[in-house]
Design an enzyme around this catalytic site. Structure first.
Site, PDB file in Angstrom:
ATOM      1  N   GLN A  18      80.246  33.365  65.730  1.00 45.95           N
ATOM      2  CA  GLN A  18      79.664  34.170  64.527  1.00 45.95           C
ATOM      3  C   GLN A  18      79.027  33.464  62.963  1.00 45.95           C
ATOM      4  O   GLN A  18      78.910  34.198  62.661  1.00 45.95           O
ATOM      5  CB  GLN A  18      81.280  34.459  64.614  1.00 45.95           C
ATOM      6  N   HIS A 110      85.229  30.841  73.188  1.00 49.00           N
ATOM      7  CA  HIS A 110      85.151  32.138  72.194  1.00 49.00           C
ATOM      8  C   HIS A 110      83.879  33.014  72.207  1.00 49.00           C
ATOM      9  O   HIS A 110      83.575  32.998  71.900  1.00 49.00           O
ATOM     10  CB  HIS A 110      86.065  31.339  70.223  1.00 49.00           C
ATOM     11  N   ASN A 154      90.593  31.924  73.701  1.00 41.57           N
ATOM     12  CA  ASN A 154      90.045  33.361  72.913  1.00 41.57           C
ATOM     13  C   ASN A 154      90.530  34.285  73.510  1.00 41.57           C
ATOM     14  O   ASN A 154      89.221  35.067  74.194  1.00 41.57           O
ATOM     15  CB  ASN A 154      89.735  32.958  71.312  1.00 41.57           C
ATOM     16  N   GLU A 155      91.768  34.755  72.873  1.00 40.19           N
ATOM     17  CA  GLU A 155      91.505  36.228  73.561  1.00 40.19           C
ATOM     18  C   GLU A 155      91.289  36.528  74.946  1.00 40.19           C
ATOM     19  O   GLU A 155      90.409  37.624  75.056  1.00 40.19           O
ATOM     20  CB  GLU A 155      91.387  37.602  72.002  1.00 40.19           C
TER      21      GLU A 155
HETATM   22  C1  BGC Z   1      88.201  37.545  67.794  1.00 46.40           C
HETATM   23  C2  BGC Z   1      87.266  36.975  66.536  1.00 46.40           C
HETATM   24  C3  BGC Z   1      87.297  38.612  65.550  1.00 46.40           C
HETATM   25  C4  BGC Z   1      88.710  39.312  64.735  1.00 46.40           C
HETATM   26  C5  BGC Z   1      88.072  40.155  63.808  1.00 46.40           C
HETATM   27  C6  BGC Z   1      89.383  38.505  67.069  1.00 46.40           C
HETATM   28  O1  BGC Z   1      89.776  39.497  67.903  1.00 46.40           O
HETATM   29  O2  BGC Z   1      88.908  36.392  67.733  1.00 46.40           O
HETATM   30  O3  BGC Z   1      85.880  36.901  66.937  1.00 46.40           O
HETATM   31  O4  BGC Z   1      85.613  38.568  64.658  1.00 46.40           O
HETATM   32  O5  BGC Z   1      89.176  39.001  65.745  1.00 46.40           O
HETATM   33  O6  BGC Z   1      88.035  41.163  65.087  1.00 46.40           O
END
Ligand code: BGC
Length: 405
Positions: A18, A110, A154-155
């Site tokens: 990002q 990520h 991540n998520e």
């Molecule tokens: C993510 C980021 C994303 C942010 C805003 C999260 O879900 O880890 O990568 O930019 O939220 O949407």
């Protein structure tokens, strides 16, 4: 005046794809070139070159921690070929943080994968997890002495659902079966990675690390108290918020719970079908709330509620992401302040919170939404890469420096 503990971690986050720019060896880059997405990441924020300048800003803003991700596709651009110069790059990144007294919180996955990994089937194939684990082993061996906090993935649920169910992220598939497989494989990969990381610290006689995931949590609420909605509320909280965390807890593979929290999901279920129970939301703007520029509901009180619901696991919690995209910087400050107040309230009620990491340090490439959503504490002018510190960042800086709000 609300006081936070002296050792509280204050910081902001980014992720490699990002902000860095030119991540030419990953699956997102490939999809961007095939014009399958709204905008291409291109040079993004050129953070790959400008990281030291960006960390100087973080320091000026009173941050004592910083979350970022190490891009696997830079380290291993082709299967089995590791690029030593990229490992040196991240060594400098970590050095630039530590020399400023900023604690690194390092994410190992990520959302992006090396293109070669995706082409083999990526996270849908359980026998490919070994590649991720090899990368984890390599990176952690390199940086164990400098890094205490690791986020393996991540998520995971956002990744599996966006890439394999909703079909909005590469590889843009819509298969419930693959979504379940990816989720399962990511859980397994985390559990193994957790053990690998701990073993390395033990072998090196280092103090135990703190390892977790960053779980995306939402405040589920219902529009009307119908039976369907109440069932949906129960299922969504169980499945989306707790399922993954509980799975990892059963395997004793979390040292703390990392949570990313943005806002509310207002359930309004139209049928008894499982899809409706899991996905339908109120589309009539009943119970309206303030919104971010992507239309997400702002709901600070949901954070305290969620923190209270995690208390029974008896683990410290870190807010690994919380943030807002908006053109209205006063709203950004209100968002931050109100969420900090909710965190403080949960802490007063006995929840141990290690730190607060705002998403994001700088404006950046918001995946399928492109560059228009502005999440940053620091504004980025993409024409000339100029950074401008927003007023909300300065207000947050006073909180980071004084530990009081
Ligand atoms: C993510 C980021 C994303 C942010 C805003 C999260 O879900 O880890 O990568 O930019 O939220 O949407």
């Amino acid at each position: 005046m609300k006081k936070f503990p002296l050792n509280f971690l204050w910081g902001a986050a980014t992720s490699a794809h990002q902000v860095e720019g030119q991540n030419i060896h990953n699956d997102w880059w490939l999809a961007e070139q095939n014009l399958a997405l709204k905008e291409a990441s291109g040079s993004a924020c050129r953070h790959y070159e400008l990281y030291a300048q960006d960390f100087a800003i973080a320091k000026e803003l009173g941050h004592n921690c910083h979350r970022f991700s190490i891009e696997w596709s830079r380290i291993e651009p082709q299967e089995g070929e590791f690029d030593a110069s990229q490992i040196e790059h991240y060594r400098k990144v970590i050095f630039e943080l530590k020399s400023r007294g900023i604690e690194p919180v390092v994410t190992l996955h990520h959302f992006t994968n090396p293109a070669w990994f995706s082409q083999k089937g990526g996270w849908t194939k359980s026998n490919l997890r070994k590649y991720f684990l090899r990368f984890v082993d390599k990176i952690v061996k390199e940086f164990a002495a400098q890094v205490k906090f690791w986020i393996t993935i991540n998520e995971p649920l956002i990744y599996s659902s966006h890439s394999y169910l909703l079909g909005v992220w590469p590889p843009k598939e819509c298969s419930l079966f693959k979504t379940a497989k990816v989720t399962f494989n990511m859980a397994g990969a985390h559990i193994k990675a957790y053990r690998i990381i701990h073993k390395i610290y033990q072998e090196k006689s280092l103090e135990k690390p703190m390892v977790s995931i960053a779980a995306n949590l939402q405040a589920f609420e219902i529009c009307q108290p119908t039976l369907k909605n109440k069932l949906a509320l129960y299922l969504r909280h169980k499945l989306y918020n707790l399922y993954f965390i509980e799975k990892l807890l059963r395997k004793k593979s979390l040292d703390f719970i990392g949570i990313n929290y943005y806002g509310r999901n207002l359930a309004d279920v139209r049928s008894w079908k499982i899809r409706s129970l899991l996905l339908d939301t109120c589309s009539y703007n009943h119970h309206p709330l303030r919104k971010n520029s992507l239309g997400w509901d702002i709901y600070p009180q949901g954070l305290c509620k969620l923190l209270m619901s995690l208390k029974r696991y008896n683990l410290p919690i870190m807010i690994t992401e919380n943030g807002i995209c908006t053109e209205d910087d006063d709203l950004r400050w209100d968002y931050i302040r109100e969420h900090l107040e909710q965190i403080h309230q949960a802490m007063e009620r006995g929840v141990e919170v290690l730190g607060y990491i705002y998403w994001s340090l700088i404006d950046n490439f918001e995946w399928d939404k492109g560059f228009s959503p502005r999440f940053g504490l620091v504004q980025v002018d993409y024409q000339n890469q100029k950074r401008t510190i927003r007023e909300s960042a300065k207000k947050l800086a006073r909180v980071c420096q004084s530990g009081e709000i």
